[in-house]
Design an enzyme around this catalytic site. Structure first.
Site, short mmCIF file in Angstrom:
data_model
loop_
_atom_site.label_atom_id
_atom_site.label_comp_id
_atom_site.label_asym_id
_atom_site.label_seq_id
_atom_site.Cartn_x
_atom_site.Cartn_y
_atom_site.Cartn_z
CG HIS A 97 -1.54 33.53 -15.26
ND1 HIS A 97 -0.44 34.30 -15.58
CD2 HIS A 97 -1.23 32.92 -14.09
CE1 HIS A 97 0.48 34.15 -14.66
NE2 HIS A 97 0.03 33.33 -13.73
CG HIS A 99 -3.29 31.47 -10.13
ND1 HIS A 99 -2.42 30.41 -10.29
CD2 HIS A 99 -2.58 32.59 -10.41
CE1 HIS A 99 -1.22 30.88 -10.62
NE2 HIS A 99 -1.29 32.19 -10.71
#
Ligand code: ZN
Length: 130
Positions: A97, A99
């Site tokens: 992922h 951010h």
């Protein structure tokens, strides 16, 4: 992948404040944000980290990051954006992922992730419902 929180979010088994979605990736607000509008871009397919993620996903994620940046500028009036991607130590969820952390002039990033928690729903409304 079984028992992966982000795979469950992709499948809709866990609800999320989705701000962008297409065939390859999903982006949603972090429920424990370090700033107002903190969001995550994840691939729909499970990759553990930066070192096993597909090149296509990386390139595509950057394009999606651009779209979200434009949306942030237009709707929640940010002054900058910090892009962070953690691997191994410091990576809480073992599903790749990125951010996207909106920055505001003279802001105070809350690395303990408490201060902006209660604003998540309002930010979502600003981004999506306007
Ligand atoms: Zn996963």
């Amino acid at each position: 992948m079984k028992d992966c929180l982000f795979c469950k979010i992709v499948k809709g088994e866990i609800p999320s404040y989705t701000v962008y979605e297409d065939d390859l990736v999903k982006a949603f607000l972090d429920v424990n944000p370090v700033s107002n509008g903190h969001c995550l871009i994840i691939p729909k397919k499970h990759y553990e980290n930066f070192y096993d993620v597909d090149d296509e996903i990386l390139t595509h994620s950057r394009k999606v990051a651009n779209k979200i940046y434009e949306m942030f500028k237009e709707k929640i009036n940010i002054d900058g954006i910090t892009v962070v991607q953690n691997n191994f130590y410091g990576q809480a969820i073992k599903h790749f992922h990125i951010h996207l952390i909106p920055r505001y002039e003279n802001d105070k990033i809350d690395w303990k992730r408490q201060k902006y928690k209660r604003h998540v729903e309002n930010i979502y409304k600003e981004l999506i419902e306007k």
